[in-house]
Design a protein around this motif. Structure first.
Motif, mmCIF file in Angstrom:
data_model
loop_
_atom_site.group_PDB
_atom_site.id
_atom_site.type_symbol
_atom_site.label_atom_id
_atom_site.label_comp_id
_atom_site.label_asym_id
_atom_site.label_seq_id
_atom_site.Cartn_x
_atom_site.Cartn_y
_atom_site.Cartn_z
ATOM 1 N N ASN A 133 23.958 3.240 2.956
ATOM 2 C CA ASN A 133 25.034 4.145 3.370
ATOM 3 C C ASN A 133 25.273 5.306 2.411
ATOM 4 O O ASN A 133 26.338 5.942 2.460
ATOM 5 C CB ASN A 133 26.346 3.378 3.572
ATOM 6 C CG ASN A 133 26.301 2.488 4.798
ATOM 7 O OD1 ASN A 133 25.622 2.792 5.772
ATOM 8 N ND2 ASN A 133 27.012 1.372 4.753
ATOM 9 N N ALA A 134 24.317 5.593 1.537
ATOM 10 C CA ALA A 134 24.447 6.784 0.708
ATOM 11 C C ALA A 134 24.221 8.021 1.572
ATOM 12 O O ALA A 134 23.483 7.981 2.560
ATOM 13 C CB ALA A 134 23.448 6.747 -0.443
ATOM 14 N N SER A 135 24.841 9.133 1.184
ATOM 15 C CA SER A 135 24.734 10.374 1.953
ATOM 16 C C SER A 135 24.251 11.489 1.042
ATOM 17 O O SER A 135 24.890 11.791 0.024
ATOM 18 C CB SER A 135 26.099 10.736 2.553
ATOM 19 O OG SER A 135 26.042 11.976 3.222
ATOM 20 N N VAL A 136 23.128 12.083 1.411
ATOM 21 C CA VAL A 136 22.538 13.177 0.642
ATOM 22 C C VAL A 136 22.527 14.407 1.538
ATOM 23 O O VAL A 136 21.822 14.448 2.543
ATOM 24 C CB VAL A 136 21.113 12.823 0.188
ATOM 25 C CG1 VAL A 136 20.486 13.989 -0.577
ATOM 26 C CG2 VAL A 136 21.125 11.558 -0.679
ATOM 27 N N ASP A 137 23.309 15.408 1.175
ATOM 28 C CA ASP A 137 23.438 16.576 2.042
ATOM 29 C C ASP A 137 22.242 17.518 1.870
ATOM 30 O O ASP A 137 21.339 17.261 1.067
ATOM 31 C CB ASP A 137 24.751 17.299 1.748
ATOM 32 C CG ASP A 137 25.320 17.988 2.984
ATOM 33 O OD1 ASP A 137 24.580 18.127 3.974
ATOM 34 O OD2 ASP A 137 26.497 18.388 2.951
ATOM 35 N N HIS A 138 22.255 18.596 2.584
ATOM 36 C CA HIS A 138 21.108 19.500 2.653
ATOM 37 C C HIS A 138 20.709 20.066 1.293
ATOM 38 O O HIS A 138 21.538 20.270 0.407
ATOM 39 C CB HIS A 138 21.425 20.666 3.601
ATOM 40 C CG HIS A 138 22.566 21.526 3.114
ATOM 41 N ND1 HIS A 138 22.402 22.582 2.264
ATOM 42 C CD2 HIS A 138 23.897 21.442 3.356
ATOM 43 C CE1 HIS A 138 23.573 23.139 2.008
ATOM 44 N NE2 HIS A 138 24.507 22.468 2.651
ATOM 45 N N ASP A 139 19.418 20.297 1.135
ATOM 46 C CA ASP A 139 18.861 21.009 -0.018
ATOM 47 C C ASP A 139 19.110 20.311 -1.356
ATOM 48 O O ASP A 139 19.157 20.977 -2.392
ATOM 49 C CB ASP A 139 19.399 22.446 -0.070
ATOM 50 C CG ASP A 139 19.020 23.234 1.168
ATOM 51 O OD1 ASP A 139 17.813 23.460 1.385
ATOM 52 O OD2 ASP A 139 19.934 23.621 1.935
ATOM 53 N N CYS A 140 19.279 18.998 -1.334
ATOM 54 C CA CYS A 140 19.397 18.262 -2.590
ATOM 55 C C CYS A 140 18.005 17.993 -3.164
ATOM 56 O O CYS A 140 17.032 17.821 -2.420
ATOM 57 C CB CYS A 140 20.130 16.931 -2.383
ATOM 58 S SG CYS A 140 21.898 17.101 -2.132
ATOM 59 N N ALA A 141 17.913 17.935 -4.473
ATOM 60 C CA ALA A 141 16.656 17.613 -5.151
ATOM 61 C C ALA A 141 16.915 16.456 -6.103
ATOM 62 O O ALA A 141 17.651 16.606 -7.083
ATOM 63 C CB ALA A 141 16.127 18.825 -5.909
ATOM 64 N N ILE A 142 16.339 15.297 -5.787
ATOM 65 C CA ILE A 142 16.555 14.092 -6.587
ATOM 66 C C ILE A 142 15.242 13.726 -7.265
ATOM 67 O O ILE A 142 14.223 13.491 -6.604
ATOM 68 C CB ILE A 142 17.067 12.937 -5.716
ATOM 69 C CG1 ILE A 142 18.367 13.359 -5.021
ATOM 70 C CG2 ILE A 142 17.291 11.688 -6.557
ATOM 71 C CD1 ILE A 142 18.936 12.329 -4.091
ATOM 72 N N GLY A 143 15.241 13.693 -8.573
ATOM 73 C CA GLY A 143 14.031 13.445 -9.341
ATOM 74 C C GLY A 143 13.518 12.029 -9.190
ATOM 75 O O GLY A 143 14.145 11.163 -8.571
ATOM 76 N N GLY A 144 12.367 11.790 -9.772
ATOM 77 C CA GLY A 144 11.752 10.480 -9.678
ATOM 78 C C GLY A 144 12.511 9.404 -10.431
ATOM 79 O O GLY A 144 13.211 9.666 -11.406
ATOM 80 N N HIS A 145 12.388 8.162 -9.933
ATOM 81 C CA HIS A 145 12.912 6.966 -10.605
ATOM 82 C C HIS A 145 14.436 6.972 -10.715
ATOM 83 O O HIS A 145 15.014 6.275 -11.555
ATOM 84 C CB HIS A 145 12.288 6.813 -12.000
ATOM 85 C CG HIS A 145 10.812 7.024 -12.030
ATOM 86 N ND1 HIS A 145 9.936 6.124 -11.462
ATOM 87 C CD2 HIS A 145 10.058 8.043 -12.523
ATOM 88 C CE1 HIS A 145 8.695 6.575 -11.632
ATOM 89 N NE2 HIS A 145 8.747 7.727 -12.254
ATOM 90 N N ALA A 146 15.109 7.751 -9.874
ATOM 91 C CA ALA A 146 16.575 7.788 -9.865
ATOM 92 C C ALA A 146 17.103 6.732 -8.899
ATOM 93 O O ALA A 146 16.357 6.114 -8.144
ATOM 94 C CB ALA A 146 17.070 9.178 -9.475
ATOM 95 N N HIS A 147 18.412 6.530 -8.925
ATOM 96 C CA HIS A 147 19.043 5.554 -8.035
ATOM 97 C C HIS A 147 20.378 6.116 -7.568
ATOM 98 O O HIS A 147 21.276 6.363 -8.373
ATOM 99 C CB HIS A 147 19.255 4.219 -8.757
ATOM 100 C CG HIS A 147 19.692 3.105 -7.852
ATOM 101 N ND1 HIS A 147 19.512 1.779 -8.164
ATOM 102 C CD2 HIS A 147 20.294 3.103 -6.636
ATOM 103 C CE1 HIS A 147 19.985 1.018 -7.183
ATOM 104 N NE2 HIS A 147 20.476 1.813 -6.250
ATOM 105 N N VAL A 148 20.496 6.324 -6.264
ATOM 106 C CA VAL A 148 21.763 6.714 -5.649
ATOM 107 C C VAL A 148 22.324 5.467 -4.987
ATOM 108 O O VAL A 148 21.800 4.983 -3.989
ATOM 109 C CB VAL A 148 21.566 7.849 -4.632
ATOM 110 C CG1 VAL A 148 22.900 8.235 -3.996
ATOM 111 C CG2 VAL A 148 20.930 9.068 -5.300
#
Length: 402
Positions: A133-148
């Motif tokens: 149920n995480a929400s990532v809006d438009h044009d986000c950039a999430i790097g490697g090995h991260a955790h949301v």
């Protein structure tokens, strides 16, 4: 499609197994370094042994799925991923069928769990988890090995660095940059950039995100930057104290001040000097506790900043601390607040009697506060006439400590 071998046997591995099954993947087993788990089953998937058994499944025969979580430290998860990639293994993309993936998203062997939403043009790095149920809006950039983490919300254009952890229910405002290896604690709301290797707490004692927010948008007329001394939240009454560079108190901001400013059209970079209350009520740090309690009761306030002789902020006194009883009583207090109040007409034509103000606050609030001061925190209130007004005012009672 190759079968999948899960690395890890704990809770996150169970979530991964469930998602893989929903994708229709064939799971041959799981490996875990903990010998106590060997032979056990995780959602009916047998934990076959340790990593030494991986040699029985060469890279051309299986794909791997990273079942390691990482509540506070993502490095072991990263290390497992890198180690097996270097020996030729490939990791399966985990994409639960209930996720919503917008147009032109890029997913690099990530794990997107049930109910997650990725809006268009989002870029998710390899081995990154976008949890339930995480929400990532438009044009986000999430790097490697991260955790949301579950329930976290990222506004449009947010950037999250490598191995950064966004905690459960955290909110990141649009275009904010979260640095590499940063940790945003559960429930935090981030309104300004977070440097690398920084931990942001939801209610820190002193050096909080408001410091950076104020420094970015709170320039005073003398050219100095006031800063927030910390978020003080006694029983649901948030307050941010603003000091100059010498720690002299220059103002105070409550959540109500911020809400009213937003309603007036204030932006996130609005100077705090236009929002804060200048010269809030204060007391000397040498003031006796009983005198502080009397002042707070008289003025119907719940905290007083304490200053030294030079006007520098030293501490904050809270009425909850000063009036805390020696013991807490488990008894429920039953309050009858449903009467029509006919003898007080016309005062009660539109207002229930318990909400009539005496001393600047409703009668019922005074009664409940006195009970709380004596250690009672469980209340049942019988309502009838204009009960909706009472419910709207008191809510769940948290702000009164009930």
């Amino acid at each position: 499609m190759k079968p999948v071998l899960v690395i890890g046997g704990g809770g996150h591995a169970a979530v991964v197994i469930d998602a893989l099954r929903a994708q229709g993947m064939d799971i041959v087993g799981a490996l875990d370094a903990d010998e106590k788990l060997h032979g056990a089953r995780n959602l009916d998937i047998r934990i076959l042994g340790g990593d030494d058994l991986l040699a029985d499944w060469p890279p051309e025969d299986v794909e791997l799925a990273n079942g390691l979580g990482g509540v506070n430290d993502l490095r072991p998860r990263t290390a497992i991923f890198m180690k097996h990639c270097e020996t030729g293994y490939r990791f399966a993309s985990v994409l639960h069928p209930s996720t919503v993936i917008g147009a032109n998203c890029s997913l690099g062997k990530a794990q997107i769990m049930a109910g997650a939403v990725l809006q268009p043009r989002s870029d998710i790095g390899e081995n990154t988890v976008i949890n339930t149920n995480a929400s990532v809006d438009h044009d986000c950039a999430i790097g490697g090995h991260a955790h949301v983490a579950p329930g976290a919300m990222l506004g449009g254009g947010v950037s999250v660095g490598t191995e950064a952890l966004i905690g459960i229910g955290a909110s990141i405002l649009p275009n904010v940059k979260i640095g590499a290896h940063a940790i945003v604690a559960a429930g935090a709301t981030v309104v300004a950039d977070v440097p690398d290797d920084t931990t942001v707490a939801a209610r820190p004692p002193g050096n909080c995100l408001h410091d950076r927010t104020v420094a970015a948008g709170g320039r005073r007329t003398d050219g100095k930057h006031p800063r927030c001394h910390g978020c003080h939240r006694p029983r649901g009454h948030p307050m941010c104290l603003v000091t100059d560079e010498s720690q002299r108190l220059v103002g105070a901001i409550t959540d109500g001040d911020i809400r009213r400013a937003i309603l007036r059209g204030a932006e996130l970079d609005t100077a705090v000097s236009t929002i804060m209350v200048e010269h809030p009520y204060t007391a000397s740090v040498d003031t006796a506790e009983d005198a502080l309690a009397r002042q707070m009761r008289t003025r119907n306030i719940r905290q007083i900043p304490l200053l030294d002789n030079d006007g520098r902020l030293v501490d904050v006194a809270y009425i909850d601390d000063l009036l805390r009883p020696a013991e807490t009583h488990p008894n429920e207090v039953i309050l009858m607040a449903g009467g029509r109040g006919t003898r007080l007409m016309p005062l009660t034509d539109e207002m229930p009697k318990p909400m009539l103000e005496i001393g600047g606050r409703p009668i019922l609030e005074t009664i409940i506060s006195r009970f709380v001061d004596q250690g009672f925190h469980r209340f049942r209130v019988s309502l009838n006439y204009r009960g909706d007004m009472i419910q709207d005012y008191f809510g769940d009672g948290d702000r009164l400590g009930s």
